[in-house]
Enzyme design. Structure first.
Site, PDB file in Angstrom:
ATOM      1  N   GLN A 238      -2.807   2.727   9.576  1.00  0.00           N
ATOM      2  CA  GLN A 238      -1.477   2.843   8.976  1.00  0.00           C
ATOM      3  C   GLN A 238      -0.483   3.527   9.916  1.00  0.00           C
ATOM      4  O   GLN A 238       0.721   3.401   9.756  1.00  0.00           O
ATOM      5  CB  GLN A 238      -1.552   3.637   7.657  1.00  0.00           C
ATOM      6  CG  GLN A 238      -2.162   2.875   6.496  1.00  0.00           C
ATOM      7  CD  GLN A 238      -3.647   3.094   6.370  1.00  0.00           C
ATOM      8  OE1 GLN A 238      -4.331   3.413   7.356  1.00  0.00           O
ATOM      9  NE2 GLN A 238      -4.178   2.928   5.182  1.00  0.00           N
TER      10      GLN A 238
ATOM     11  N   ASP B 225      -1.493  10.973  -2.240  1.00  0.00           N
ATOM     12  CA  ASP B 225      -1.821   9.984  -3.269  1.00  0.00           C
ATOM     13  C   ASP B 225      -2.005  10.641  -4.622  1.00  0.00           C
ATOM     14  O   ASP B 225      -1.912   9.992  -5.652  1.00  0.00           O
ATOM     15  CB  ASP B 225      -3.085   9.213  -2.870  1.00  0.00           C
ATOM     16  CG  ASP B 225      -2.775   8.354  -1.657  1.00  0.00           C
ATOM     17  OD1 ASP B 225      -2.810   8.883  -0.535  1.00  0.00           O
ATOM     18  OD2 ASP B 225      -2.430   7.173  -1.848  1.00  0.00           O
TER      19      ASP B 225
ATOM     20  N   ASN C  90      -5.042  12.832   0.074  1.00  0.00           N
ATOM     21  CA  ASN C  90      -4.283  11.893   0.908  1.00  0.00           C
ATOM     22  C   ASN C  90      -5.274  11.122   1.785  1.00  0.00           C
ATOM     23  O   ASN C  90      -6.496  11.317   1.707  1.00  0.00           O
ATOM     24  CB  ASN C  90      -3.245  12.660   1.747  1.00  0.00           C
ATOM     25  CG  ASN C  90      -2.252  11.733   2.433  1.00  0.00           C
ATOM     26  OD1 ASN C  90      -1.720  10.823   1.822  1.00  0.00           O
ATOM     27  ND2 ASN C  90      -2.015  11.941   3.721  1.00  0.00           N
ATOM     28  N   LYS C  91      -4.739  10.298   2.623  1.00  0.00           N
ATOM     29  CA  LYS C  91      -5.541   9.420   3.491  1.00  0.00           C
ATOM     30  C   LYS C  91      -6.634  10.194   4.233  1.00  0.00           C
ATOM     31  O   LYS C  91      -6.409  11.313   4.703  1.00  0.00           O
ATOM     32  CB  LYS C  91      -4.596   8.725   4.474  1.00  0.00           C
ATOM     33  CG  LYS C  91      -5.226   7.786   5.463  1.00  0.00           C
ATOM     34  CD  LYS C  91      -6.115   6.726   4.842  1.00  0.00           C
ATOM     35  CE  LYS C  91      -5.408   5.889   3.792  1.00  0.00           C
ATOM     36  NZ  LYS C  91      -6.366   5.068   2.993  1.00  0.00           N
TER      37      LYS C  91
ATOM     38  N   ARG D 211       0.851  -1.184   0.000  1.00  0.00           N
ATOM     39  CA  ARG D 211       0.000   0.000   0.000  1.00  0.00           C
ATOM     40  C   ARG D 211       0.887   1.235   0.000  1.00  0.00           C
ATOM     41  O   ARG D 211       2.097   1.134   0.160  1.00  0.00           O
ATOM     42  CB  ARG D 211      -0.947  -0.013   1.215  1.00  0.00           C
ATOM     43  CG  ARG D 211      -0.243  -0.497   2.483  1.00  0.00           C
ATOM     44  CD  ARG D 211      -0.699   0.167   3.689  1.00  0.00           C
ATOM     45  NE  ARG D 211      -0.540   1.588   3.600  1.00  0.00           N
ATOM     46  CZ  ARG D 211       0.611   2.228   3.790  1.00  0.00           C
ATOM     47  NH1 ARG D 211       1.723   1.576   4.055  1.00  0.00           N
ATOM     48  NH2 ARG D 211       0.675   3.546   3.697  1.00  0.00           N
ATOM     49  N   GLY D 212       0.268   2.410  -0.143  1.00  0.00           N
ATOM     50  CA  GLY D 212       1.056   3.631  -0.275  1.00  0.00           C
ATOM     51  C   GLY D 212       1.251   3.904  -1.765  1.00  0.00           C
ATOM     52  O   GLY D 212       1.588   2.994  -2.531  1.00  0.00           O
ATOM     53  N   ALA D 213       1.023   5.162  -2.154  1.00  0.00           N
ATOM     54  CA  ALA D 213       0.971   5.492  -3.580  1.00  0.00           C
ATOM     55  C   ALA D 213       2.218   5.058  -4.369  1.00  0.00           C
ATOM     56  O   ALA D 213       2.102   4.337  -5.373  1.00  0.00           O
ATOM     57  CB  ALA D 213       0.707   6.990  -3.733  1.00  0.00           C
TER      58      ALA D 213
HETATM   59  O1  MRU Z   1      -4.646   3.375   1.656  1.00  0.00           O
HETATM   60  P1  MRU Z   1      -3.153   3.516   1.675  1.00  0.00           P
HETATM   61  O2  MRU Z   1      -2.530   2.955   2.915  1.00  0.00           O
HETATM   62  O3  MRU Z   1      -2.514   3.000   0.414  1.00  0.00           O
HETATM   63  O4  MRU Z   1      -2.933   5.082   1.707  1.00  0.00           O
HETATM   64  C1  MRU Z   1      -1.639   5.589   1.804  1.00  0.00           C
HETATM   65  C2  MRU Z   1      -1.598   7.049   1.976  1.00  0.00           C
HETATM   66  O5  MRU Z   1      -2.606   7.724   1.958  1.00  0.00           O
HETATM   67  C3  MRU Z   1      -0.249   7.674   2.046  1.00  0.00           C
HETATM   68  O6  MRU Z   1      -0.251   8.782   2.894  1.00  0.00           O
HETATM   69  C4  MRU Z   1       0.117   8.145   0.642  1.00  0.00           C
HETATM   70  O7  MRU Z   1      -0.004   7.076  -0.261  1.00  0.00           O
HETATM   71  C5  MRU Z   1       1.469   8.685   0.577  1.00  0.00           C
HETATM   72  S1  MRU Z   1       2.642   7.380   0.615  1.00  0.00           S
HETATM   73  C6  MRU Z   1       4.183   7.923   0.386  1.00  0.00           C
END
Ligand code: MRU
Length: 359
Positions: A198, A238, A248-249, A51-53
């Site tokens: 997270q 994201d 973002n989240k 996970r994470g962009a």
């Molecule tokens: O749903 P996720 O855990 O994939 O979401 C991740 C986030 O929102 C992070 O803050 C974002 O991707 C930045 S990661 C460098």
């Protein structure tokens, strides 16, 4: 980054398979998985094993490499791109990586495609690390300036934008790691980030690296800011629009509102592939992922005998909703820390850094 003294990336090639860290089992258990085909990669992204962009972008690139190794035809390439592209809608890095891989494959004859795909996926992974180190260096200057004035820096972060969310180093956490390594006294307030928690990943990875941190409930940030306990907020993203709006989240927007009210600087740390130069209206056009409500109605806990289990936190039949991201308008963002430098969160600010991208 190191886990128990062993250096890891969060995705890597191992012979003809792709290895990942299963993030659904952290922070209780550290397990790696080996994925053998594109379907397994799609499952890993959808289920948030990765996970994470930036990480889902890089992992999808490896997914294309697996697909092309099995069958290098155009039809299979298109199927793989469609499958991977449909896993998660919000992070633009996913589409960016798939398009880059597809474009590269179209310049290569079939017999040479598999090798070219693996090497392009490796390039994407290596570039991600380079982007993050550059973000770290630019952000370090901000942290150093605060430490020079106050003797110590207190950062608040939301979600996980550390090395687990990227291939290595992280985005929002990159300046923090560099500051800690440079001997700057730094402490991080870590939002729990319900429903997927997270923040536990953030607290886990910061602790692995020895960075002092404190886990807080999502609603505690505003209170801490009102009492002068937060010097700045740094989050990942994201998708960031050309106008500087930050997706973002879920919950990021509320932190930005509190930061504005308390005059606490609010930064988003963003590698270049996270900027979406096409979308004009962030609120209307960015697809916000709606995830399964079971994520809101349950929680993963470790019980007696160190048994990890998913437990209900609500009786059956209770209604829930689970939007996974939100948009923080540029007016609430002090600046965007990119691999190219720090820009005001505005069309003009980003244009100045990325002139060749904008007409
Ligand atoms: O749903 P996720 O855990 O994939 O979401 C991740 C986030 O929102 C992070 O803050 C974002 O991707 C930045 S990661 C460098």
């Amino acid at each position: 980054m190191k886990v128990a003294g062993i250096p890891y990336r969060s995705v890597w090639r191992e012979a003809d398979r792709v290895a990942i860290i299963d993030q659904t089992r952290l922070p209780f258990e550290f397990h790696t998985l080996h994925l053998s085909d594109c379907d397994e990669i799609a499952h890993a992204i959808r289920s948030m094993q990765v996970r994470g962009a930036p990480l889902i972008g890089a992992t999808a690139a490896y997914g294309i490499a697996l697909a092309v190794s099995a069958d290098a035809s155009d039809a299979n390439l298109q199927n793989a791109a469609k499958l991977l592209g449909g896993t998660r809608p919000t992070a633009v890095n996913l589409q960016w990586a798939i398009e880059r891989m597809t474009r590269r494959m179209q310049t290569i004859t079939w017999p040479a495609r598999a090798d070219a795909a693996w090497s392009e996926a490796e390039n994407i992974a290596d570039e991600d690390i380079a982007f993050n180190l550059a973000i770290g260096r630019h952000g370090l200057a901000l942290l150093r300036a605060i430490a020079d004035k106050k003797g110590k820096v207190n950062v608040l972060t939301h979600c996980n934008a550390g090395w687990l969310a990227t291939v290595d180093v992280g985005t929002a956490l990159a300046p923090i790691y560099l500051a800690h390594d440079a001997g700057i006294p730094i402490h991080v307030w870590v939002d729990e980030t319900r429903p997927r928690n997270q923040g536990l990943l953030t607290a886990w990875e910061l602790s692995q690296h020895g960075v002092p941190n404190t886990l807080i409930a999502d609603n505690a940030g505003g209170h801490l800011m009102q009492h002068g306990k937060v010097d700045l907020v740094i989050v990942g993203a994201d998708r960031v629009t050309a106008a500087g709006d930050v997706c973002n989240k879920i919950g990021t927007y509320l932190k930005a509102l509190a930061a504005k009210d308390c005059a606490v600087p609010f930064y988003a740390a963003v590698p270049s592939p996270t900027i979406d130069w096409i979308i004009q209206d962030a609120l209307r056009e960015i697809p916000i992922e709606e995830r399964n409500t079971a994520e809101v109605l349950t929680m993963r806990t470790m019980g007696a005998g160190n048994l990890v289990a998913q437990g209900k936190i609500a009786p059956d039949g209770m209604r829930a909703a689970n939007p996974a991201f939100d948009v923080t308008p540029a007016r609430l963002v002090t600046a965007i820390i990119t691999d190219r430098g720090i820009a005001p969160a505005s069309r003009e600010g980003l244009q100045n850094l990325y002139r060749r991208k904008v007409a």
